[in-house]
Design a protein around this motif. Sequence first.
Motif, PDB file in Angstrom:
ATOM      1  N   THR A  85       1.011   7.060   4.682  1.00  0.00           N
ATOM      2  CA  THR A  85       0.658   7.988   5.757  1.00  0.00           C
ATOM      3  C   THR A  85      -0.863   8.057   5.841  1.00  0.00           C
ATOM      4  OG1 THR A  85       2.651   9.251   5.256  1.00  0.00           O
ATOM      5  CG2 THR A  85       0.986  10.337   6.592  1.00  0.00           C
ATOM      6  N   GLN A 133       8.911   3.158   2.207  1.00  0.00           N
ATOM      7  CA  GLN A 133       7.678   3.465   2.930  1.00  0.00           C
ATOM      8  C   GLN A 133       6.638   2.364   2.734  1.00  0.00           C
ATOM      9  OE1 GLN A 133       5.494   7.012   1.670  1.00  0.00           O
ATOM     10  NE2 GLN A 133       5.343   7.660   3.805  1.00  0.00           N
ATOM     11  N   SER A 158       7.196  -0.423   5.081  1.00  0.00           N
ATOM     12  CA  SER A 158       7.102  -0.167   6.524  1.00  0.00           C
ATOM     13  C   SER A 158       5.703   0.300   6.899  1.00  0.00           C
ATOM     14  CB  SER A 158       8.166   0.858   6.950  1.00  0.00           C
ATOM     15  OG  SER A 158       8.079   2.034   6.168  1.00  0.00           O
ATOM     16  N   THR A 159       5.425   1.587   6.742  1.00  0.00           N
ATOM     17  CA  THR A 159       4.119   2.113   7.145  1.00  0.00           C
ATOM     18  C   THR A 159       3.071   1.971   6.048  1.00  0.00           C
ATOM     19  OG1 THR A 159       4.796   4.319   6.413  1.00  0.00           O
ATOM     20  CG2 THR A 159       5.127   3.778   8.732  1.00  0.00           C
ATOM     21  N   THR A 190       5.070  11.827   4.682  1.00  0.00           N
ATOM     22  CA  THR A 190       5.453  10.838   5.698  1.00  0.00           C
ATOM     23  C   THR A 190       4.631  11.010   6.970  1.00  0.00           C
ATOM     24  OG1 THR A 190       7.165  12.299   6.604  1.00  0.00           O
ATOM     25  CG2 THR A 190       7.819  10.807   4.826  1.00  0.00           C
ATOM     26  N   ALA A 191       4.753  10.050   7.857  1.00  0.00           N
ATOM     27  CA  ALA A 191       4.044  10.086   9.141  1.00  0.00           C
ATOM     28  C   ALA A 191       4.853  10.906  10.148  1.00  0.00           C
ATOM     29  CB  ALA A 191       3.813   8.670   9.656  1.00  0.00           C
ATOM     30  N   ASP A 193       9.700  10.438  10.793  1.00  0.00           N
ATOM     31  CA  ASP A 193       9.563   9.381   9.784  1.00  0.00           C
ATOM     32  C   ASP A 193      10.270   9.787   8.490  1.00  0.00           C
ATOM     33  OD1 ASP A 193       8.561   6.906   8.749  1.00  0.00           O
ATOM     34  OD2 ASP A 193       6.940   7.987   7.744  1.00  0.00           O
TER      35      ASP A 193
END
Length: 474
Positions: free
Chosen positions: A343, A336, A339-340, A173-174, A178
């Motif tokens: 990473t 994930q 959303s992002t 994850t970031a 996150d």
Amino acid sequence: MSKYQQLSEQIKQQIQTGIWHVGEKLPSLRKQAAYSGLSMMTVLQAYQLLESQGWIVSQSRSGYRVAPHAELTQNGSDSAIHPTESVDINDYIFDVLQASRSPGMASYGHAYVDPLLAPRHQVNRSLTTAVRFMSIHSVVDNLPPGNAQLRHLIAQRYAAQGMQVSPDEIVITAGGLDALNLSLRAVTQPGDWVAVESPAFYGALQALENRGLKAMAIRTHPTEGIDLDALERVLQTHPIRACWLMSNHQNPLGYSLSNEKKARLADLVKRYQVYLIEDDVYGELYEGEHKPLPTKAFDSSGHVLHCSSFSKTLVDAFRLGWVAAGDQAQKLQKLQLMSTVTTSVPIQLAVAHYLHNRNYEHHLKQLRRTLAKRKKATYQFLIDHLPRDVEVVNSQGGYFLWIALPKGSNTTALYHLALKHHISIAPGNMFATHAQFAHCFRLNASYPLDHAHQNALATLCDLIAQHIQGLIKS
């Protein structure tokens, strides 16, 4: 008093303290029987008694709810539990963090390790190497769950503690926050209850506010940790969906739970079928020879999602974390991607290269030794310069000190006064849904006690003394 009368009194007190609100549905007979260990007939007798007394009402096909005219009082309130249906703290935290960013600030208020302790040159060389050899397929290859080599290396670090965590369970994850937020989204829906510590990491409170979740704050002791008896009472009586807790070097208090408490915590979430989102971003920053186990090590049911990061041990700006999510891993990957997406690929490759080719353990050993030395020196300086009625809580590991001024003090006012002297602290109101810790603040003790920091701390101690003196005069 018979068992059904005891249960009815218990539920009555829960209604009085606000754990159950008017119109809210109580656990079904079957669930209440499972929670309490009583028979369904005993639970039914308790509910019928409460109904006859006007506390609850039965509704066809809908079970029992708190009566519209139930007599809500504060008698017998449970001081270990603070329910909050609507968390409203984000604006306050934003204002505090923004005001602490001025150049030349003695930044005792933020949560990051002194950046000069990072192995920046080695990490930058790993980043350069990773970018140089990054293939054109790197983005696709490193989509969720993340870089395969990095997940494999993290799984090996779990194995070194005797934990069997497959690389397939790990989602990169970031950053740690996150990981925590993705975990929260995976196991809750807006309107759910989530148990948190009191005081709690402010990022947890922000996450609850942003997702429209209700907070059940549980009393937490500065050295012994969360009150597990109070947590169990809440699990018995309220539809808690998840717990967001820190078991090692908790932010802001600094305590670590004993292995016995971690085992009991793992048993509680298993028994009551709730998820534990374990925030363990400070787990590597221990004192002594042995790394403390996370609660995840005692989890036999897959109800613990273990979250951590490299932000506190390598370079904070890299924002790289992970979650050992068990059977929730695929759900986190889907969240994930929405959303992002993924990473940062260069950062994933750089950290994997660093862990594989550099001596991370040597760096950690030096970092732990330096932090312990600095924290001890800062603690002693404060003890020598603060008024005697100020308490400084110093737990082993991590780099935070929790400072309690006399009751009636206002550390938000102290924070604004300190800012005028280019000093930032983290006032207690950042860490709670209520004003119970308005007289406390958190201090980052990761900085060297050089001439500049001695002057800043001496000024802060003077401001605290003036603040307390003002309380006495008023």
